[in-house]
Motif scaffolding. Structure first.
Motif, PDB file in Angstrom:
ATOM      1  N   PHE A  81     -22.535 -13.592 -22.936  1.00 20.87           N
ATOM      2  CA  PHE A  81     -22.756 -14.759 -23.778  1.00 20.87           C
ATOM      3  C   PHE A  81     -23.919 -14.532 -24.736  1.00 20.87           C
ATOM      4  O   PHE A  81     -23.867 -14.961 -25.900  1.00 20.87           O
ATOM      5  N   ILE A  82     -24.964 -13.865 -24.265  1.00 17.47           N
ATOM      6  CA  ILE A  82     -26.105 -13.554 -25.129  1.00 17.47           C
ATOM      7  C   ILE A  82     -25.639 -12.767 -26.350  1.00 17.47           C
ATOM      8  O   ILE A  82     -26.003 -13.074 -27.485  1.00 17.47           O
ATOM      9  N   GLY A  83     -24.816 -11.753 -26.113  1.00 18.22           N
ATOM     10  CA  GLY A  83     -24.296 -10.972 -27.224  1.00 18.22           C
ATOM     11  C   GLY A  83     -23.395 -11.782 -28.131  1.00 18.22           C
ATOM     12  O   GLY A  83     -23.448 -11.656 -29.362  1.00 18.22           O
ATOM     13  N   ARG A  84     -22.584 -12.654 -27.548  1.00 19.32           N
ATOM     14  CA  ARG A  84     -21.599 -13.393 -28.346  1.00 19.32           C
ATOM     15  C   ARG A  84     -22.254 -14.472 -29.207  1.00 19.32           C
ATOM     16  O   ARG A  84     -21.915 -14.632 -30.381  1.00 19.32           O
ATOM     17  N   ALA A 199     -20.103 -16.839 -15.839  1.00 22.18           N
ATOM     18  CA  ALA A 199     -21.093 -17.731 -16.432  1.00 22.18           C
ATOM     19  C   ALA A 199     -20.391 -18.769 -17.294  1.00 22.18           C
ATOM     20  O   ALA A 199     -19.191 -18.673 -17.562  1.00 22.18           O
ATOM     21  N   TYR A 200     -21.160 -19.750 -17.728  1.00 25.46           N
ATOM     22  CA  TYR A 200     -20.651 -20.726 -18.681  1.00 25.46           C
ATOM     23  C   TYR A 200     -21.836 -21.347 -19.410  1.00 25.46           C
ATOM     24  O   TYR A 200     -22.983 -21.267 -18.952  1.00 25.46           O
ATOM     25  N   ALA A 201     -21.551 -21.913 -20.560  1.00 30.55           N
ATOM     26  CA  ALA A 201     -22.586 -22.579 -21.336  1.00 30.55           C
ATOM     27  C   ALA A 201     -22.136 -23.992 -21.667  1.00 30.55           C
ATOM     28  O   ALA A 201     -20.938 -24.276 -21.768  1.00 30.55           O
ATOM     29  N   ILE A 202     -23.122 -24.862 -21.844  1.00 27.76           N
ATOM     30  CA  ILE A 202     -22.877 -26.230 -22.281  1.00 27.76           C
ATOM     31  C   ILE A 202     -23.406 -26.341 -23.701  1.00 27.76           C
ATOM     32  O   ILE A 202     -24.592 -26.118 -23.954  1.00 27.76           O
ATOM     33  N   ALA A 203     -22.535 -26.672 -24.619  1.00 31.72           N
ATOM     34  CA  ALA A 203     -22.919 -26.772 -26.026  1.00 31.72           C
ATOM     35  C   ALA A 203     -23.717 -28.044 -26.276  1.00 31.72           C
ATOM     36  O   ALA A 203     -23.538 -29.055 -25.584  1.00 31.72           O
ATOM     37  N   PRO A 204     -24.587 -28.025 -27.267  1.00 29.62           N
ATOM     38  CA  PRO A 204     -25.288 -29.254 -27.658  1.00 29.62           C
ATOM     39  C   PRO A 204     -24.302 -30.287 -28.213  1.00 29.62           C
ATOM     40  O   PRO A 204     -23.199 -29.947 -28.640  1.00 29.62           O
ATOM     41  N   LEU A 205     -24.714 -31.529 -28.216  1.00 28.95           N
ATOM     42  CA  LEU A 205     -23.926 -32.540 -28.914  1.00 28.95           C
ATOM     43  C   LEU A 205     -23.855 -32.177 -30.388  1.00 28.95           C
ATOM     44  O   LEU A 205     -24.835 -31.742 -30.986  1.00 28.95           O
ATOM     45  N   GLY A 206     -22.707 -32.313 -30.974  1.00 28.07           N
ATOM     46  CA  GLY A 206     -22.560 -32.023 -32.395  1.00 28.07           C
ATOM     47  C   GLY A 206     -22.378 -30.558 -32.710  1.00 28.07           C
ATOM     48  O   GLY A 206     -22.416 -30.173 -33.885  1.00 28.07           O
ATOM     49  N   ALA A 207     -22.205 -29.716 -31.690  1.00 23.78           N
ATOM     50  CA  ALA A 207     -22.035 -28.276 -31.924  1.00 23.78           C
ATOM     51  C   ALA A 207     -20.589 -27.841 -31.687  1.00 23.78           C
ATOM     52  O   ALA A 207     -20.337 -26.726 -31.238  1.00 23.78           O
ATOM     53  N   VAL A 208     -19.646 -28.701 -32.000  1.00 28.49           N
ATOM     54  CA  VAL A 208     -18.234 -28.407 -31.771  1.00 28.49           C
ATOM     55  C   VAL A 208     -17.790 -27.188 -32.567  1.00 28.49           C
ATOM     56  O   VAL A 208     -17.047 -26.330 -32.073  1.00 28.49           O
ATOM     57  N   MET A 210     -19.609 -24.599 -33.591  1.00 30.39           N
ATOM     58  CA  MET A 210     -20.153 -23.387 -32.997  1.00 30.39           C
ATOM     59  C   MET A 210     -19.422 -23.048 -31.710  1.00 30.39           C
ATOM     60  O   MET A 210     -19.128 -21.882 -31.429  1.00 30.39           O
ATOM     61  N   ALA A 211     -19.105 -24.063 -30.901  1.00 35.23           N
ATOM     62  CA  ALA A 211     -18.361 -23.814 -29.668  1.00 35.23           C
ATOM     63  C   ALA A 211     -16.996 -23.201 -29.980  1.00 35.23           C
ATOM     64  O   ALA A 211     -16.548 -22.268 -29.297  1.00 35.23           O
ATOM     65  N   ALA A 212     -16.338 -23.706 -31.024  1.00 37.63           N
ATOM     66  CA  ALA A 212     -15.038 -23.160 -31.415  1.00 37.63           C
ATOM     67  C   ALA A 212     -15.177 -21.726 -31.919  1.00 37.63           C
ATOM     68  O   ALA A 212     -14.323 -20.876 -31.646  1.00 37.63           O
ATOM     69  N   ARG A 213     -16.265 -21.451 -32.645  1.00 35.46           N
ATOM     70  CA  ARG A 213     -16.490 -20.088 -33.125  1.00 35.46           C
ATOM     71  C   ARG A 213     -16.698 -19.145 -31.950  1.00 35.46           C
ATOM     72  O   ARG A 213     -16.174 -18.019 -31.938  1.00 35.46           O
ATOM     73  N   LEU A 214     -17.424 -19.590 -30.950  1.00 33.33           N
ATOM     74  CA  LEU A 214     -17.646 -18.761 -29.768  1.00 33.33           C
ATOM     75  C   LEU A 214     -16.341 -18.500 -29.024  1.00 33.33           C
ATOM     76  O   LEU A 214     -16.136 -17.412 -28.480  1.00 33.33           O
ATOM     77  N   GLU A 215     -15.469 -19.486 -28.997  1.00 35.38           N
ATOM     78  CA  GLU A 215     -14.161 -19.287 -28.366  1.00 35.38           C
ATOM     79  C   GLU A 215     -13.367 -18.222 -29.123  1.00 35.38           C
ATOM     80  O   GLU A 215     -12.693 -17.377 -28.517  1.00 35.38           O
ATOM     81  N   ARG A 216     -13.446 -18.248 -30.446  1.00 39.07           N
ATOM     82  CA  ARG A 216     -12.713 -17.258 -31.246  1.00 39.07           C
ATOM     83  C   ARG A 216     -13.286 -15.848 -31.059  1.00 39.07           C
ATOM     84  O   ARG A 216     -12.548 -14.860 -31.156  1.00 39.07           O
ATOM     85  N   LEU A 217     -14.566 -15.759 -30.807  1.00 36.83           N
ATOM     86  CA  LEU A 217     -15.208 -14.457 -30.607  1.00 36.83           C
ATOM     87  C   LEU A 217     -14.993 -13.901 -29.205  1.00 36.83           C
ATOM     88  O   LEU A 217     -15.250 -12.722 -28.958  1.00 36.83           O
ATOM     89  N   ALA A 218     -14.517 -14.715 -28.294  1.00 39.48           N
ATOM     90  CA  ALA A 218     -14.360 -14.285 -26.905  1.00 39.48           C
ATOM     91  C   ALA A 218     -13.111 -13.429 -26.730  1.00 39.48           C
ATOM     92  O   ALA A 218     -12.109 -13.624 -27.421  1.00 39.48           O
TER      93      ALA A 218
END
Length: 333
Positions: A81-84, A199-208, A210-218
């Motif tokens: 996750f750190i790398g992503r 592992a897992y991460a919890i995104a901040p409110l309003g970071a939808v 960025m969360a979607a971008r991280l999903e695409r990078l996974a």
């Protein structure tokens, strides 16, 4: 900031010599493995793929943390996750990173790979890394000030690898502050099962976005069936009760271990987690490292964290502490 070579990948635990019987070099829960999680792993059907969307797992994690399911991002490990997320921030042409003075080396390794520039002030950085309790010192403090000073576009990640093993106090952030930052959870240390990467991460409110971008990078299926089982077990009530009991035992063992180190003439640093740093009365280097390893003892030299002359010790059982005492005294002669 660390003075070590950021391209070095130094870790505690198993190495080319195998497993040390009394391994103080890792921060895993010495009361583990968690019995309920170990049983869950034994029941895993490894002959099938897990759900690639991790629907049920994400629902359960969201319920456990009382957040929306779309805020849960699954990761293969903390390091993955750190790398992503570093790559995701770099895609936005933001290249200033802030890390604590002493910290996990993967933060800077990932930043260097994406040509980030170190930023001396967290308030001016685009990517901010925090860890509480900290690594390697196991200390707590200053986190609220950092979060308050973040600029509006900053991505701040709070590494909570050791929060489940906090033996004193509590996290100094309220819900509103946590909702402004990324929370990175890696329960394998707390469960005493570091061989399972999940592992897992919890995104901040309003970071939808960025969360979607991280999903695409996974990659597809970042977690295998065993990782899914570990995370599902982690949030069970029985597992959390076991963890609470283990913290009580670790607190008692830690007091004994600090007293032992001080009796050897070591200077111990304060801390709130299941590990601490200390400056031995004699250097932990050269022949002494080899001599202790022959006796089954391994410590974590903290020079790579920017703290030369010290070692980090995970809290172990009284039997392992006695082995350390015998081996250290013998190494003096």
């Amino acid at each position: 900031m660390n003075s070590s070579n950021i391209f070095e990948s130094l870790h505690g635990g198993t190495d080319a010599e195998g497993v040390a019987p009394h391994d103080f070099s890792t921060n895993a829960n010495a009361c583990g493995p968690c019995p309920a999680t170990r049983l869950a792993l034994q029941r895993v059907d490894a002959g099938r793929y897990p759900d690639p969307a991790y629907t049920t797992l994400r629902e359960r994690l969201a319920h456990f943390h009382q957040v929306e399911i779309r805020r849960i991002v699954i990761a293969a490990s903390a390091s993955e996750f750190i790398g992503r997320i570093t790559a995701a921030v770099a895609q936005g042409d933001s290249r200033r990173v802030w890390v604590p003075r002493h910290c996990y080396g993967d933060y800077l390794r990932a930043a260097s790979a994406w040509r980030f520039e170190p930023e001396p002030e967290a308030s001016a950085a685009d990517l901010v890394w925090c860890c509480d309790p900290s690594s390697p010192l196991g200390q707590s403090g200053g986190l609220a000030d950092i979060v308050t000073q973040l600029h509006a576009e900053a991505t701040c990640v709070l590494d909570l690898a050791y929060e489940p093993l906090r033996l004193q106090g509590s996290l100094a952030l309220g819900r509103d502050q946590l909702d402004r930052i990324w929370q990175l959870w890696t329960p394998n240390k707390a469960l005493g099962l570091t061989g399972i990467r999940a592992a897992y991460a919890i995104a901040p409110l309003g970071a939808v976005d960025m969360a979607a971008r991280l999903e695409r990078l996974a990659p597809s299926w970042p977690l295998g069936a065993y990782g899914v089982a570990l995370l599902e077990s982690w949030i069970n009530e029985g597992t959390q009760k076991w963890l609470g009991k283990s913290r009580l035992k670790l607190s008692a063992w830690k007091a004994e271990q600090r007293a032992l180190c001080e009796s050897l003439g070591w200077v111990c640093e304060p801390g709130v987690a299941n590990y601490f740093c200390a400056k031995p009365d004699l250097p932990y280097s050269g022949a002494r490292v080899s001599e202790l390893r022959v006796e089954g003892i391994k410590l974590r030299d903290t020079a790579s964290f920017g703290i030369p002359g010290h070692v980090r010790l995970g809290v172990l059982s009284p039997a392992s502490q006695a082995a350390l005492q015998r081996a250290w005294i013998a190494s003096r002669s």
